[in-house]
Design a protein around this motif. Structure first.
Motif, short mmCIF file in Angstrom:
data_model
loop_
_atom_site.label_atom_id
_atom_site.label_comp_id
_atom_site.label_asym_id
_atom_site.label_seq_id
_atom_site.Cartn_x
_atom_site.Cartn_y
_atom_site.Cartn_z
N VAL A 171 74.04 -12.96 -52.09
CA VAL A 171 73.26 -13.59 -51.02
C VAL A 171 74.10 -13.67 -49.74
CG1 VAL A 171 72.21 -15.74 -50.23
CG2 VAL A 171 71.80 -14.95 -52.55
N LEU A 172 75.31 -14.17 -49.88
CA LEU A 172 76.15 -14.35 -48.70
C LEU A 172 76.50 -13.01 -48.06
CD1 LEU A 172 78.52 -17.14 -50.09
CD2 LEU A 172 76.56 -17.42 -48.58
N SER A 173 76.76 -11.99 -48.89
CA SER A 173 77.04 -10.66 -48.36
C SER A 173 75.85 -10.10 -47.61
CB SER A 173 77.43 -9.71 -49.50
OG SER A 173 78.63 -10.12 -50.12
N CYS A 174 74.67 -10.34 -48.17
CA CYS A 174 73.45 -9.83 -47.54
C CYS A 174 73.24 -10.49 -46.17
CB CYS A 174 72.25 -10.08 -48.44
SG CYS A 174 70.75 -9.21 -47.92
N VAL A 175 73.42 -11.80 -46.11
CA VAL A 175 73.27 -12.50 -44.83
C VAL A 175 74.27 -11.93 -43.81
CG1 VAL A 175 73.55 -14.72 -43.66
CG2 VAL A 175 72.39 -14.62 -45.87
N TYR A 176 75.50 -11.70 -44.26
CA TYR A 176 76.53 -11.17 -43.37
C TYR A 176 76.20 -9.75 -42.91
CZ TYR A 176 81.03 -9.31 -41.86
OH TYR A 176 82.03 -8.70 -41.14
N GLY A 219 65.44 -15.10 -41.61
CA GLY A 219 65.10 -16.20 -42.50
C GLY A 219 65.23 -15.85 -43.97
N ALA A 220 64.99 -16.86 -44.81
CA ALA A 220 65.20 -16.72 -46.25
C ALA A 220 64.30 -15.65 -46.86
CB ALA A 220 64.95 -18.06 -46.93
N GLY A 221 63.04 -15.60 -46.44
CA GLY A 221 62.11 -14.63 -47.02
C GLY A 221 62.56 -13.21 -46.82
N HIS A 222 63.03 -12.89 -45.63
CA HIS A 222 63.47 -11.53 -45.33
C HIS A 222 64.74 -11.20 -46.11
CE1 HIS A 222 63.72 -7.86 -43.03
NE2 HIS A 222 64.96 -8.14 -42.66
N ILE A 223 65.66 -12.14 -46.21
CA ILE A 223 66.89 -11.93 -46.98
C ILE A 223 66.55 -11.62 -48.44
CG2 ILE A 223 69.02 -13.00 -47.82
CD1 ILE A 223 69.11 -12.23 -44.86
N LEU A 224 65.60 -12.36 -48.99
CA LEU A 224 65.21 -12.14 -50.39
C LEU A 224 64.55 -10.78 -50.56
CD1 LEU A 224 63.88 -15.61 -51.59
CD2 LEU A 224 66.16 -14.63 -51.81
N ILE A 231 71.00 -23.52 -41.86
CA ILE A 231 69.73 -23.11 -41.29
C ILE A 231 69.78 -23.35 -39.78
CG2 ILE A 231 67.25 -23.57 -41.24
CD1 ILE A 231 67.59 -24.55 -44.17
N ASP A 232 69.56 -22.31 -39.02
CA ASP A 232 69.61 -22.41 -37.57
C ASP A 232 68.19 -22.58 -37.04
OD1 ASP A 232 70.00 -22.22 -34.88
OD2 ASP A 232 71.21 -20.40 -34.93
N ALA A 233 67.82 -23.85 -36.75
CA ALA A 233 66.46 -24.13 -36.29
C ALA A 233 66.19 -23.52 -34.92
CB ALA A 233 66.24 -25.65 -36.23
N GLU A 234 67.22 -23.42 -34.09
CA GLU A 234 67.02 -22.86 -32.75
C GLU A 234 66.74 -21.37 -32.81
OE1 GLU A 234 70.30 -23.88 -30.32
OE2 GLU A 234 69.93 -26.05 -30.43
N ALA A 235 67.09 -20.74 -33.92
CA ALA A 235 66.82 -19.30 -34.08
C ALA A 235 65.77 -19.09 -35.16
CB ALA A 235 68.11 -18.56 -34.42
N THR A 273 66.55 -19.38 -39.19
CA THR A 273 67.28 -18.28 -39.83
C THR A 273 68.51 -18.81 -40.55
OG1 THR A 273 68.51 -17.87 -37.78
CG2 THR A 273 66.48 -16.61 -38.12
N LEU A 274 69.06 -17.96 -41.43
CA LEU A 274 70.22 -18.34 -42.22
C LEU A 274 71.50 -17.78 -41.60
CD1 LEU A 274 68.85 -17.62 -45.82
CD2 LEU A 274 69.08 -19.85 -44.72
N ARG A 275 72.55 -18.57 -41.69
CA ARG A 275 73.85 -18.09 -41.23
C ARG A 275 74.93 -18.64 -42.16
NH1 ARG A 275 73.93 -21.71 -35.68
NH2 ARG A 275 74.33 -23.74 -36.66
N LEU A 276 76.06 -17.94 -42.23
CA LEU A 276 77.15 -18.36 -43.10
C LEU A 276 77.83 -19.60 -42.53
CD1 LEU A 276 78.84 -14.94 -43.99
CD2 LEU A 276 76.94 -16.10 -45.12
N ALA A 277 78.32 -20.44 -43.44
CA ALA A 277 79.04 -21.64 -43.04
C ALA A 277 80.36 -21.70 -43.80
CB ALA A 277 78.20 -22.89 -43.30
N GLY A 278 81.19 -22.70 -43.46
CA GLY A 278 82.56 -22.81 -43.95
C GLY A 278 82.83 -22.41 -45.39
#
Length: 625
Positions: free
Chosen positions: A423-428, A439-444, A492-496, A499-504
């Motif tokens: 999942v994290l690799s895909c988001v990256y 967003g989550a649906g597209h990543i899945l 989760i980035d509400a301003e975008a 969408t999903l983004r990686l965190a610490g």
């Protein structure tokens, strides 16, 4: 030496009819009766009201005057004043429901020194006219105590912040000689600090009771078809019993009430958008009738004293653990078995994140609220004891309870390290490829190898992560996403557009430095190792919810007859039935079968006034059943 009639213990027995204090009650009552300030944290159903009502009676009997009770709700004032009248205690309220003549009569009683407790909302207390009345009482030495109920409302970090509570600091500044007690059922360390600061309670003694409500069974399930899941829960476990169902939107509240009613479950809606008269009517019906289900937003519930609510359900994720704990605490106030049930899903997480991020609040506030939401998500996704995690949030240590869903049926867990890295690799890779987040649906869709229009539009079928998650179903992947969000590895980035983004924490997972075991969402995923989590024992056997447990056939017959008689008396007095007598008192009468007033007087909850008013009738009904 004072007369024993003003001793807290005598008042407990003679007025309230209880043989002994519970928990920290005696320490609190003695401290406040003696003129000390106090901050009291005690769970819903723990007996908070006695902590100021007994000192109020004691100090009034010593000639110290009236206790002012700050209360946020008109309905709550009405019922508490009615309950005190049933006990023979002079009490009144001042609020917008009264006519001018009614309000003046209360003010006259106040001036004549006839009241033990006066209930008022913070908005009224802060008016010049009301403060002038308090000034006059204080000049005569007739202000005994200030009791600030629902004190968490003063804190911006609390779950029900009300700006009007902030002005209550002037009570200390203006009447420094009058003791104060602030009470709440829920406040984490940050909220407690804010209450102390805002109400100037730095010198007050703090009394923090256990937050544990062992009679409540916590159960959190993944949302599939929430309405049908709720229906099965009510039909299988709580048919004919009172309950509250919380929803996030007003529309959902109304639709759910209508749908439940169509399924032969009597239900009423409640939310702030309804006319005030209709809200009041629905609340009155819920308090006075048996077996009603209230579907509501969080506008409903503060100060609801109905003791026989057998379940509280959430169809949407609350904002934080304080709100969740406060709302679930409205179940089982009588000590009987009760359920806290919640269905939640990935969309709930996204919606709550979006509401925080899109709010006009300051960044500091948003950061705190995100942390509170993360704590709730961690509770929801946990595979170990719910109660241990819930109590730990409030700084209390506990062992596995043996009575939550995870203890009774420990969920299977699986080694989700590889899935999390996918999942994290895909988001990256997606963000690296397109320069934007999705967003989550597209990543899945990418992970599962689904060639949608959006996937082909952005050329994401060419990514190395396309199709690498085809071995898992959508339910499992959504579970992985939820748990990665709970862990803080995804944001989760509400301003975008959510969408999903990686965190610490994502870095350590991607580098293989962490092993993640997650609870199985629906079935063990292919290729994953499974194991059972530890965390307590117990069985899922059905529990007797009411106080009927332990009654034989004759006792049960007496109990039902007493409840029917109580309902008639309550209608005549225009009060909820539990204000006349609680179920526990009627069950004790049915169990012991007393034959005279002396024997009846020993029943818990049978104070002097109630014995005189109802004793003969209780004996008659019990004997004739």
């Amino acid at each position: 030496m004072s007369d024993t009639s003003d001793s807290p213990f005598s008042i407990l027995q003679d007025v309230f009819g209880y043989p002994q204090f519970r928990g920290l009650q005696q320490e609190i009552v003695d401290h406040v009766s003696g003129g000390g300030d106090a901050l009291v944290l005690m769970p819903t159903g723990g007996g908070k009201s006695l902590c100021y009502q007994i000192p109020a009676i004691a100090r009034q009997r010593r000639g110290m005057g009236v206790t002012l009770v700050v209360s946020p709700l008109i309905a709550l004032m009405h019922d508490q004043v009615g309950a005190l009248h049933e006990l023979g205690v002079e009490a009144a309220f001042l609020n917008s429901s009264q006519t001018l003549d009614e309000a003046r009569e209360v003010e006259n009683k106040l001036w004549r020194g006839e009241l033990t407790c006066l209930y008022a909302a913070p908005e009224r207390i802060n008016t010049p006219r009301f403060l002038e009345q308090l000034d006059r009482l204080n000049a005569r030495g007739k202000l005994a105590l200030f009791a600030i109920d629902e004190a968490h409302c003063v804190s911006q970090w609390g779950h029900d912040f009300r700006p009007e509570y902030r002005a209550l600091a002037m009570l200390h500044e203006r009447y420094g000689n009058v003791p104060r007690i602030a009470l709440t059922a829920t406040a984490d360390a940050l909220t407690r600090e804010d209450i102390i600061e805002r109400l100037k309670l730095q010198e007050a003694r703090q009394f923090i009771s256990s937050f544990d409500r062992p009679n409540i069974r916590y159960r959190l399930v993944e949302k599939t078809d929430a309405k049908k899941q709720l229906l099965r829960f009510i039909q299988d476990e709580h048919e004919g019993e009172a309950g509250i169902v919380y929803c996030q939107s007003r529309k959902k509240v109304e639709e759910l009430a209508e749908w439940l009613s169509a399924q032969d479950i009597p239900a009423l809606p409640y939310h702030a958008g309804m006319p005030a008269a209709q809200r009041q009517q629905h609340q009155d019906r819920f308090l006075r009738e048996e077996g009603l289900v209230m579907t509501a937003t969080i506008a409903f519930g503060m100060g609801i004293d109905k003791p026989d609510v057998r379940f509280v359900a959430h169809l949407d994720l609350p904002k934080n653990i304080e709100g969740y704990y406060q709302e679930t605490g409205r179940a089982g106030r009588d000590g009987g078995a009760a359920d806290a049930w919640m269905a939640y899903g990935l969309s709930d997480v996204v919606n709550q994140r979006r509401m925080i991020d899109e709010s006009p609040a300051a960044d500091e506030y948003k950061q705190v609220m995100r942390g509170k939401l993360d704590a709730l998500l961690t509770l929801a996704e946990a595979a170990d004891c719910r109660r241990v995690r819930l109590l730990a949030y409030f700084g209390e240590q506990a062992g596995p309870c043996g009575n939550c869903d995870n203890c009774l049926q420990p969920p299977a867990t699986w080694d989700a390290t590889d899935a999390a890295r996918k999942v994290l690799s895909c988001v990256y890779r997606v963000q690296q490829h397109s320069g934007i987040s999705f967003g989550a649906g597209h990543i899945l869709d990418i992970l599962r190898g689904k060639t949608t229009d959006k996937v082909t539009q952005f050329g994401h079928e060419n990514l190395s992560t396309f199709g690498i998650g085809a071995d898992l179903g959508e339910v499992q992947w959504r579970g992985v996403l939820r748990q990665l969000i709970a862990l803080g590895a995804l944001e989760i980035d509400a301003e975008a557009f959510n969408t999903l983004r990686l965190a610490g924490p994502a870095r350590a997972i991607l580098k293989g430095e962490e092993t993640l075991f997650m609870r199985v969402s629906e079935k063990a995923p292919a290729g994953g190792r499974t194991r059972r989590s530890t965390g307590g024992t117990g069985s899922g056997t059905a529990r007797k919810a009411d106080h009927e447990a332990g009654l034989d056939a004759d006792g049960l017959r007496r109990y039902q007859a007493l409840k029917a008689w109580r309902a008639e008396v309550a209608r005549e007095h225009n009060l909820p039935a539990y204000v006349i007598f609680q179920n526990a008192t009627l069950a004790a009468v049915a169990q012991d079968d007393p034959r005279d007033l002396d024997a009846l007087a020993s029943i818990p909850g049978m104070g002097e006034k109630k014995l005189a008013a109802y004793g003969d009738e209780v004996l008659r009904v019990s004997a004739s059943a």
